[in-house]
Structure formats: structure tokens, C-alpha cells
Design a protein around this motif. Structure first.
Motif, PDB file in Angstrom:
ATOM      1  N   ASP A 240       0.826  -1.205   0.000  1.00  0.00           N
ATOM      2  CA  ASP A 240       0.000   0.000   0.000  1.00  0.00           C
ATOM      3  C   ASP A 240       0.862   1.257   0.000  1.00  0.00           C
ATOM      4  N   ALA A 241       0.462   2.233  -0.796  1.00  0.00           N
ATOM      5  CA  ALA A 241       1.187   3.501  -0.905  1.00  0.00           C
ATOM      6  C   ALA A 241       0.690   4.495   0.138  1.00  0.00           C
ATOM      7  N   ASP A 242       1.512   5.500   0.403  1.00  0.00           N
ATOM      8  CA  ASP A 242       1.133   6.656   1.236  1.00  0.00           C
ATOM      9  C   ASP A 242       0.662   6.248   2.626  1.00  0.00           C
ATOM     10  N   VAL A 243       1.331   5.271   3.232  1.00  0.00           N
ATOM     11  CA  VAL A 243       0.985   4.863   4.583  1.00  0.00           C
ATOM     12  C   VAL A 243       1.911   5.567   5.574  1.00  0.00           C
ATOM     13  N   VAL A 244       1.413   5.808   6.779  1.00  0.00           N
ATOM     14  CA  VAL A 244       2.216   6.381   7.851  1.00  0.00           C
ATOM     15  C   VAL A 244       2.842   5.222   8.617  1.00  0.00           C
ATOM     16  N   ARG A 245       4.146   5.125   8.573  1.00  0.00           N
ATOM     17  CA  ARG A 245       4.848   3.983   9.179  1.00  0.00           C
ATOM     18  C   ARG A 245       5.237   4.343  10.611  1.00  0.00           C
ATOM     19  N   VAL A 246       4.341   4.028  11.532  1.00  0.00           N
ATOM     20  CA  VAL A 246       4.531   4.368  12.939  1.00  0.00           C
ATOM     21  C   VAL A 246       5.279   3.234  13.637  1.00  0.00           C
ATOM     22  N   THR A 247       6.285   3.581  14.425  1.00  0.00           N
ATOM     23  CA  THR A 247       7.059   2.608  15.185  1.00  0.00           C
ATOM     24  C   THR A 247       7.134   3.037  16.645  1.00  0.00           C
ATOM     25  N   SER A 248       7.501   2.091  17.497  1.00  0.00           N
ATOM     26  CA  SER A 248       7.728   2.424  18.903  1.00  0.00           C
ATOM     27  C   SER A 248       8.814   1.510  19.448  1.00  0.00           C
ATOM     28  N   PRO A 249       9.636   2.008  20.364  1.00  0.00           N
ATOM     29  CA  PRO A 249      10.700   1.188  20.930  1.00  0.00           C
ATOM     30  C   PRO A 249      10.157   0.218  21.969  1.00  0.00           C
ATOM     31  N   GLY A 250      11.067  -0.594  22.529  1.00  0.00           N
ATOM     32  CA  GLY A 250      10.692  -1.452  23.637  1.00  0.00           C
ATOM     33  C   GLY A 250      10.384  -2.881  23.235  1.00  0.00           C
ATOM     34  N   ARG A 251      10.158  -3.710  24.241  1.00  0.00           N
ATOM     35  CA  ARG A 251       9.922  -5.141  24.060  1.00  0.00           C
ATOM     36  C   ARG A 251       8.500  -5.402  23.610  1.00  0.00           C
ATOM     37  N   LYS A 252       8.357  -6.323  22.673  1.00  0.00           N
ATOM     38  CA  LYS A 252       7.055  -6.773  22.200  1.00  0.00           C
ATOM     39  C   LYS A 252       6.844  -8.223  22.641  1.00  0.00           C
ATOM     40  N   GLU A 253       5.597  -8.651  22.695  1.00  0.00           N
ATOM     41  CA  GLU A 253       5.286  -9.943  23.300  1.00  0.00           C
ATOM     42  C   GLU A 253       4.576 -10.883  22.338  1.00  0.00           C
ATOM     43  N   CYS A 254       4.928 -12.171  22.459  1.00  0.00           N
ATOM     44  CA  CYS A 254       4.207 -13.246  21.778  1.00  0.00           C
ATOM     45  C   CYS A 254       3.145 -13.803  22.720  1.00  0.00           C
ATOM     46  N   GLU A 255       2.105 -14.367  22.154  1.00  0.00           N
ATOM     47  CA  GLU A 255       1.112 -15.051  22.971  1.00  0.00           C
ATOM     48  C   GLU A 255       1.736 -16.287  23.599  1.00  0.00           C
ATOM     49  N   SER A 256       1.274 -16.619  24.805  1.00  0.00           N
ATOM     50  CA  SER A 256       1.753 -17.815  25.488  1.00  0.00           C
ATOM     51  C   SER A 256       0.561 -18.647  25.940  1.00  0.00           C
ATOM     52  N   GLY A 257       0.843 -19.869  26.359  1.00  0.00           N
ATOM     53  CA  GLY A 257      -0.230 -20.745  26.795  1.00  0.00           C
ATOM     54  C   GLY A 257      -0.936 -20.252  28.038  1.00  0.00           C
ATOM     55  N   ALA A 258      -0.264 -19.358  28.783  1.00  0.00           N
ATOM     56  CA  ALA A 258      -0.861 -18.834  30.015  1.00  0.00           C
ATOM     57  C   ALA A 258      -1.768 -17.639  29.772  1.00  0.00           C
ATOM     58  N   ASP A 259      -1.738 -17.080  28.544  1.00  0.00           N
ATOM     59  CA  ASP A 259      -2.544 -15.905  28.236  1.00  0.00           C
ATOM     60  C   ASP A 259      -3.986 -16.310  27.930  1.00  0.00           C
ATOM     61  N   SER A 260      -4.905 -15.423  28.253  1.00  0.00           N
ATOM     62  CA  SER A 260      -6.305 -15.626  27.922  1.00  0.00           C
ATOM     63  C   SER A 260      -6.947 -14.269  27.698  1.00  0.00           C
ATOM     64  N   PRO A 261      -8.075 -14.198  26.997  1.00  0.00           N
ATOM     65  CA  PRO A 261      -8.731 -12.907  26.782  1.00  0.00           C
ATOM     66  C   PRO A 261      -9.025 -12.209  28.106  1.00  0.00           C
ATOM     67  N   GLY A 262      -8.559 -11.001  28.231  1.00  0.00           N
ATOM     68  CA  GLY A 262      -8.729 -10.243  29.459  1.00  0.00           C
ATOM     69  C   GLY A 262      -7.604 -10.427  30.440  1.00  0.00           C
ATOM     70  N   ASP A 263      -6.732 -11.419  30.206  1.00  0.00           N
ATOM     71  CA  ASP A 263      -5.578 -11.659  31.079  1.00  0.00           C
ATOM     72  C   ASP A 263      -4.380 -11.944  30.187  1.00  0.00           C
ATOM     73  N   GLY A 264      -3.760 -10.885  29.715  1.00  0.00           N
ATOM     74  CA  GLY A 264      -2.636 -11.015  28.807  1.00  0.00           C
ATOM     75  C   GLY A 264      -3.001 -10.820  27.360  1.00  0.00           C
ATOM     76  N   LEU A 265      -4.264 -10.979  27.015  1.00  0.00           N
ATOM     77  CA  LEU A 265      -4.737 -10.782  25.652  1.00  0.00           C
ATOM     78  C   LEU A 265      -5.957  -9.875  25.657  1.00  0.00           C
ATOM     79  N   PRO A 266      -6.188  -9.134  24.544  1.00  0.00           N
ATOM     80  CA  PRO A 266      -7.425  -8.353  24.465  1.00  0.00           C
ATOM     81  C   PRO A 266      -8.644  -9.254  24.580  1.00  0.00           C
ATOM     82  N   LEU A 267      -9.727  -8.685  25.081  1.00  0.00           N
ATOM     83  CA  LEU A 267     -10.984  -9.419  25.097  1.00  0.00           C
ATOM     84  C   LEU A 267     -11.399  -9.771  23.675  1.00  0.00           C
ATOM     85  N   GLN A 268     -12.202 -10.814  23.538  1.00  0.00           N
ATOM     86  CA  GLN A 268     -12.575 -11.289  22.206  1.00  0.00           C
ATOM     87  C   GLN A 268     -14.037 -11.050  21.864  1.00  0.00           C
TER      88      GLN A 268
END
Length: 537
Positions: A177-205
């Protein structure tokens, strides 16, 4: 894959004659050659591909001509990261295409809905081949990749029908896609884990079980909504975006949006057009007022047909032509208008140096009577802030994470306060002491781009604030209390499952009339007129 038992190979060849070719996309937005590379700094030693938690902003987001990367400079990070590559592949002719994906470490290639290659796990640069039948035209392409330690590589080759050898997929066969605003942010990002659930580590579904959700989008009406305001007769006024480089913003009046309603009962009428990115809307003393990039406009209907034929400029402020110099969150109170002016930023999110217009103030007051524009309350904050009348009739702003903020925050606006955003040239308050926020909103955990806060006046949450989020999605709830004269509190996930904005339920704003219900909007492409969440008392 590259090497298969003979029986399996024969089976695949036989089935390929029965496979339905992947269909091409027919509705591409404007494109540029190449692909979009996004890199996420997960800071853990992965052993296989992971699913990133939704709503996270990448550390790196850039346009790349081809997929052939081996260096830190290519990926933007050194070790322990996740890579997403997205774009479109142009198949010049219908037929069977072979692909080769070489990676260090794991990777996966999808074309359309088909997983073509899986090359997962920790390993040195390793090629894996896959085949897919395509129709001529553009096909969505995605590559997922992760890097463990000690060197990285990602390369995509192909063998189109009739070709004798693999070659690098060229830039002219790739687009994004053309003319997109490429927004970035520093810091650590997270993968989902088996302990995550909607509302506890993950967005509600889904929608909060105590609420009902009504989609109010009339058939064929898909405005990119940027602001909402209620009229005394329960009609809902909305503004639409109209693009950054054009004056195509509009104002509509919607009827039939309250009570026992449905999309079929909602009607709409355009009452104004030709506005420059209207982002604020308020009803005051019988008239609608709109904040554009550089002015406050009064809509006047001189012949009684509900269409504004006179757009009177009430006030103006400096505007340097930057795409991000918005005028947000228009609020009318006691004969005065309050709004927020964004600073200019570069594509990618860094504050523009120097600022193209003398906009050192962030919170302004506009006198309705004489058009005088002056500094009223507060001091410079970060881009994309919004104002609301909160508990005790106080003023609150949600400020977005960025160059001077590690996370988004809710602040209580009072005269003399400074909220930690510095500009060049220097603002009048840069030497001041930074005022603490009411709430920090942990970045990517419960917020990313929070939008206008809304004071709840009914039900069990009366006196609390709700706010949406453009990136993280859904609606969050802020509980506030005053201790020794200062506000503090906590923030909770409230609901997801809203249609606006796709799977995350992107919400760019909320509003409510005199009933226990909330109207949500989104300002993304293909956004909806509104969704209503009904709250039981």
C-alpha cells in the motif's frame, strides 16, 4: 517441501490437477513496488514461530524493494526478533508457481489463504520449496519469520510457469500500500503464550456479557467517522475524514439512532462538505461547530433545509501543512470552546524538528463571542490528545505514547501543568516541572492509541471514564478517585467484539446521549457509521 517420498510426490501431483487456482485480488488500493517489513523486538530466545499479541506497534516498519535480507541494517535489529512481511504478489500469467524460501531461523510463506511453505525451527540458512496454482493478477502475500541468535537471513525466490531456474522475486512483481504512515515504537514486544487468555494477557474477544451490541450502519453508508455530537432532538451529527491532502471532509446528520432501532431505521443527510480533516464537533446554542486543521467553523443554515450554506470562521490558529497537525476533541463550556492541537510529526512518529508552525500550546480556549484565540489551560502534551469533561466537571486528556512518553496516559488538565512533550523551537513551558498523570496505560498491554474519553453518567459505572483505542482496539474503563486533592485510579478492559476497524475492533471515539448506551466509531478505511453498546443498569 523439497524432498518427499515418491508416493507422496505422486499424490501431490495428482491432486494439483483438482486444486482450484488461488483467485487474484481485484480491489487493491494505490500501490508502490516492494513489500512492507515490520520487525518486533521480542527479547526472548524463540525456538519456533510465535503469534504476536495483537495491537502492538513494530520497532521497525519500512518499505523494502525485494525480500533478500541478511544484515542488521536490513532487519533493523540484531537478535531475538520477529519479522512480518506483507504485500501483494503479481502473477503475470495463470499457472503453477514454485517458490523457495530461505531463512535463518524459522519462516512461513502464505499466498492468499494458502500456506505454501513452512520452514520453522532454529536453523542456519535453509531453503525450502513449495508450489501453488495461481490465476493472473495480484495475490496477498505474507511471510512470518523469527531470528534466534547469531546471524539472520530471509530470501524469497520463485520459478514462474516456463522458467528453468529459481530467481529472486523482483520488485516489479511485488507491491504494498502507498502513502501509509509507518509508525514505530521502541521497547519489548510480546508473543502469545499458553498462560494468556482474553482479558488476562490478551485483548478481550467479545462483547461484555452484560451488554447488547447493535450495528447501526445503514446499507451503503460507510463514512470514515472522525467526530460525533448529539443534537437536543436525539439526532447524531458526525464528521468524516476526507483525506490528508484534500478538503473532502463532510458533516452528516443521522436520525433514528436511539431507542429500539436498527440499520434499516437509520437515515442520514449530508449538511456540509469541503472541510479539511475535521476532527472535532460540538453543538452549542443551536448551531454545530467543527474544528478543522487550522480553524473553528460555525455551520449556518440560512434557509431552514438543514444544510449549511454558510461556513463562518470563528477562530484560526497556526498550521504548518504537516499531516499530523490535527485539531482534536472539541468541547463547549460556558461560552468557550476547548480543543487540542497536535504537534507536527515525521512519518514514523518522531516529532518534527523544527516545528513548521508556531504551535507551542496544546490546549486552547476560543471565545465564541469575538473569535479571540488564546492559551487557556495546560502545557504541551504529546500528539493525539483528547479532552473531556470528567468527574467534578474537570478536564481530562488521553495522551498517546511517543518520543517523550514510554506509554499512553490520562492527565488532569489544570492551569500551570506541563505534561512532558518538548518541541523545537522550545515551547513556553519546557523548563517546567513535569506533572504526573492520573493513570499510566501500559503500552501494548491495555492501550496503544487511546481515543477520546467519555464520562459515564448512568448505571453502575456512573462517574467513570470509558475510552476506545485505534490500535489496541475495543473499549477500556478508567476508575478514578480523588486523594488529597489529586486524581488517581486504575484501568480495566471493558469490552471487545466491536465490528468497527476489523478484528481488533478499532475504536477512535465514543459518545453517549441521555441514555445508558454508548456509540462507538472508527476512522479507518471501510469504517462504520457507528456501533451502539447498550449498558444495563
Amino acid at each position: 517441501m523439497r524432498r518427499l517420498p515418491l508416493l507422496s510426490a505422486v499424490l501431490i501431483i495428482a491432486l494439483s490437477f483438482l486444486a482450484v487456482p488461488a483467485g487474484a485480488r481485484a480491489d487493491l488500493p494505490p500501490q508502490v513496488p516492494g513489500v512492507t517489513l515490520r520487525t518486533y523486538d521480542v527479547q526472548i530466545e524463540l525456538s519456533k514461530l510465535c503469534t504476536l499479541k495483537p495491537g502492538q506497534t513494530p520497532n521497525v516498519d519500512k518499505l523494502m524493494p525485494t525480500v533478500d535480507w541478511t544484515s542488521d541494517a536490513d532487519f533493523g535489529l540484531t537478535d531475538m526478533f520477529v519479522t512480518e512481511v506483507t504485500g501483494n504478489l503479481s502473477a503475470p500469467a495463470a499457472g503453477t508457481y514454485e517458490f523457495r524460501l530461505t531463512s535463518d531461523d524459522g519462516s512461513r510463506l502464505r499466498i492468499g489463504d494458502t500456506v505454501v511453505i513452512v520452514n520453522d525451527g532454529r536453523h542456519a540458512p535453509t531453503p525450502v520449496d513449495g508450489t501453488i496454482t495461481l490465476t493472473a493478477g495480484h495475490h496477498p502475500l505474507r511471510i512470518d519469520h523469527f531470528e534466534h541468535l547469531y546471524g539472520q537471513q530471509l530470501r524469497l525466490e520463485w520459478k514462474p510457469p516456463g522458467a528453468q531456474a529459481f530467481t529472486l522475486v523482483p520488485a516489479e512483481a511485488l507491491s504494498t500500500d502507498a502513502d501509509v504512515v509507518r509508525v514505530t515504537s521502541p521497547g519489548r514486544k510480546e508473543c502469545e503464550s499458553g498462560a494468556d487468555s482474553p482479558g488476562d494477557g490478551l485483548p478481550l474477544q467479545g462483547v461484555h456479557p452484560d451488554h447488547t451490541l447493535t450495528d447501526l450502519r445503514p446499507a451503503g453508508f460507510e463514512p470514515q467517522v472522525t467526530a460525533m455530537a448529539w443534537l437536543p432532538d436525539d439526532r447524531l451529527a458526525i464528521t468524516t475524514w476526507g483525506g490528508s491532502e484534500t478538503r473532502l471532509g463532510e458533516v452528516y446528520l443521522l436520525s433514528g439512532v436511539t431507542g429500539a432501532t436498527s440499520p434499516a431505521r437509520v437515515t442520514y443527510k449530508k449538511i456540509a462538505e469541503g472541510l479539511q480533516e475535521p476532527m472535532g464537533l460540538a453543538y452549542a446554542d443551536g448551531k454545530l461547530y467543527v474544528s478543522e486543521k487550522s480553524r473553528l467553523v460555525e455551520l449556518n443554515d440560512t434557509n431552514g433545509d438543514d444544510v449549511a450554506d454558510d461556513l463562518r470562521t470563528v477562530a484560526t490558529w497556526p498550521f504548518g501543512g504537516n499531516f499530523h497537525e490535527f485539531a482534536f476533541g472539541l468541547l463547549y463550556r460556558g461560552g468557550h470552546f476547548y480543543l487540542n492541537l497536535s504537534v507536527a510529526i515525521d512519518y514514523g512518529g518522531a516529532t518534527t524538528v523544527p516545528q513548521p508552525a508556531p504551535r507551542p500550546w496544546r490546549h486552547r480556549q476560543d471565545r465564541q463571542e469575538d473569535g479571540e484565540t488564546r492559551l487557556s489551560r495546560g502545557r504541551p502534551a504529546h500528539p493525539e490528545r483528547h479532552r473531556v469533561g470528567g468527574p467534578g466537571d474537570d478536564l481530562f486528556v488521553l495522551d498517546n505514547q511517543g518520543g517523550w512518553l514510554p506509554a499512553s496516559k490520562l492527565v488532569h488538565v489544570e492551569k500551570g501543568r506541563f505534561f512532558n512533550h518538548y518541541t523545537t523551537p522550545e515551547g513556553p513551558f519546557d523548563a517546567g516541572v513535569v506533572s504526573p498523570p492520573v493513570l499510566w496505560l501500559p503500552h501494548n498491554e491495555i492501550a496503544n492509541s487511546p481515543s477520546t474519553p467519555l464520562l459515564m453518567k448512568h448505571g453502575r459505572y456512573a462517574g467513570q471514564l470509558l475510552f476506545g483505542d485505534v490500535t489496541y482496539g475495543g473499549i477500556q474503563r478508567a476508575y478514578l478517585e480523588k486523594v488529597n486533592g489529586a486524581y488517581q485510579g486504575a484501568v480495566f478492559r471493558f469490552t471487545q467484539g466491536l465490528e468497527a476497524g476489523g478484528s481488533t475492533g478499532s475504536v477512535s471515539g465514543l459518545t453517549a446521549p441521555s441514555t445508558p448506551a454508548v456509540w462507538a466509531r472508527a476512522a479507518t478505511g471501510g469504517s462504520r457509521a457507528s456501533s451502539r453498546t447498550g449498558c444495563r443498569n
